[in-house]
Design a protein around this motif. Structure first.
Motif, PDB file in Angstrom:
ATOM      1  N   TYR A  62      60.467  84.030  78.668  1.00 17.82           N
ATOM      2  CA  TYR A  62      61.186  83.181  77.722  1.00 17.82           C
ATOM      3  C   TYR A  62      60.300  82.046  77.227  1.00 17.82           C
ATOM      4  CZ  TYR A  62      65.520  85.473  79.234  1.00 17.82           C
ATOM      5  OH  TYR A  62      66.506  86.394  79.505  1.00 17.82           O
ATOM      6  N   PRO A  91      60.367  89.685  83.925  1.00 15.89           N
ATOM      7  CA  PRO A  91      59.820  88.407  83.476  1.00 15.89           C
ATOM      8  C   PRO A  91      58.530  88.056  84.204  1.00 15.89           C
ATOM      9  CG  PRO A  91      61.596  88.034  85.040  1.00 15.89           C
ATOM     10  CD  PRO A  91      61.484  89.522  84.877  1.00 15.89           C
ATOM     11  N   TYR A 101      61.911  80.344  84.259  1.00 14.99           N
ATOM     12  CA  TYR A 101      62.452  81.338  83.319  1.00 14.99           C
ATOM     13  C   TYR A 101      62.656  82.688  84.011  1.00 14.99           C
ATOM     14  CZ  TYR A 101      61.054  77.923  79.778  1.00 14.99           C
ATOM     15  OH  TYR A 101      60.911  76.783  79.025  1.00 14.99           O
ATOM     16  N   TYR A 105      66.252  84.532  84.561  1.00 17.85           N
ATOM     17  CA  TYR A 105      66.502  85.909  84.138  1.00 17.85           C
ATOM     18  C   TYR A 105      67.246  86.680  85.216  1.00 17.85           C
ATOM     19  CZ  TYR A 105      65.638  90.759  82.794  1.00 17.85           C
ATOM     20  OH  TYR A 105      65.790  92.088  82.476  1.00 17.85           O
ATOM     21  N   TYR A 106      66.781  86.584  86.459  1.00 22.99           N
ATOM     22  CA  TYR A 106      67.416  87.343  87.534  1.00 22.99           C
ATOM     23  C   TYR A 106      68.768  86.769  87.925  1.00 22.99           C
ATOM     24  CZ  TYR A 106      63.408  90.364  87.974  1.00 22.99           C
ATOM     25  OH  TYR A 106      62.440  91.295  87.703  1.00 22.99           O
ATOM     26  N   GLN A 109      71.069  88.086  85.261  1.00 24.91           N
ATOM     27  CA  GLN A 109      71.302  89.509  85.512  1.00 24.91           C
ATOM     28  C   GLN A 109      72.323  89.699  86.630  1.00 24.91           C
ATOM     29  OE1 GLN A 109      68.194  92.097  87.445  1.00 24.91           O
ATOM     30  NE2 GLN A 109      68.144  93.024  85.412  1.00 24.91           N
ATOM     31  N   LEU A 114      73.485  88.582  81.208  1.00 22.40           N
ATOM     32  CA  LEU A 114      72.213  88.805  80.524  1.00 22.40           C
ATOM     33  C   LEU A 114      72.383  89.291  79.084  1.00 22.40           C
ATOM     34  CD1 LEU A 114      69.267  88.383  81.238  1.00 22.40           C
ATOM     35  CD2 LEU A 114      69.162  90.755  81.996  1.00 22.40           C
ATOM     36  N   HIS A 118      70.300  86.700  76.722  1.00 20.03           N
ATOM     37  CA  HIS A 118      68.873  87.032  76.634  1.00 20.03           C
ATOM     38  C   HIS A 118      68.265  86.565  75.311  1.00 20.03           C
ATOM     39  CE1 HIS A 118      65.206  89.036  77.809  1.00 20.03           C
ATOM     40  NE2 HIS A 118      65.204  89.760  76.700  1.00 20.03           N
TER      41      HIS A 118
END
Length: 217
Positions: A62, A91, A101, A105-106, A109, A114, A118
């Motif tokens: 990101y 990522p 970042y 992301y995780y 998720q 997400l 995203h």
């Protein structure tokens, strides 16, 4: 914890990817590419060795403006992948600035948000210029944008599970020889290397996917 660790690869630098545009996607898909345009990974390794499907993996961050520029086209790439092919994104945490970042992301998720966040996070960072450099700031943004509980988001983002996943990703990215983002890995074997724009990156990816579906021929 993870936020105190450095993920800087010695010798790795961020590649400056070309701006998208120009080529006709249909033409790019049908094109033939030569072996000097893509890297063949010496010791192939898949993200998911148990899944028998051909896999396409995007390595992104990101924090990478080129990944933000590529986002619409990588979404288009996913729509063009034939049956029997699976897409993943992982990522990159090349440095301490990018680690939050990857954690975010995780966490997104795991929380199931997400799909909603995203592309929106790329926009918030690179177009709207929100101050989203820390995990705490990201927690506020996810709470506002996706309605997640900030405390739960932060707990997942800074958990051992997330920590271990990013450590594993970091090793895999290094094994693939990735030195910039965005990068695409096809079936753990190939990495498009010489492309003039993102249309050509997608075209080469589809070419390599077809090669793998035909048994590497």
């Amino acid at each position: 914890m993870l936020k105190r660790l450095s993920f800087l690869f010695v010798g790795l630098t961020l590649a400056t990817a070309c701006s998208a545009g120009g080529a006709d996607p249909a033409t790019a898909t049908a094109a033939t590419y030569t072996a000097d345009q893509y890297a063949t990974i010496a010791a192939p390794v898949r993200l998911d060795p148990k899944d028998g499907k051909v896999e396409v993996v995007e390595v992104f961050s990101y924090g990478c403006i080129h990944c933000a520029h590529y986002e619409a086209q990588v979404e288009d790439l996913q729509k063009k992948l034939p049956k029997g092919v699976v897409f993943h994104a992982i990522p990159a945490a090349f440095n301490d600035a990018w680690a939050p970042y990857a954690q975010a992301y995780y966490a997104a998720q795991k929380l199931g948000v997400l799909p909603k966040t995203h592309a929106a996070l790329f926009k918030a960072i690179h177009e709207e210029h929100y101050p989203l450099g820390t995990l705490d700031e990201l927690g506020d943004w996810y709470a506002k944008t996706a309605g997640v509980d900030k405390a739960k988001f932060l707990a997942i983002a800074d958990s051992k599970e997330t920590h271990d996943r990013i450590i594993a990703d970091t090793k895999l990215i290094k094994d693939w020889g990735v030195d910039g983002t965005p990068s695409i890995i096809v079936n753990g074997k190939y990495r498009p290397a010489q492309f003039k724009d993102f249309d050509e990156l997608n075209g080469m990816t589809l070419f390599l996917v077809d090669k793998e579906l035909k048994g590497g021929k």
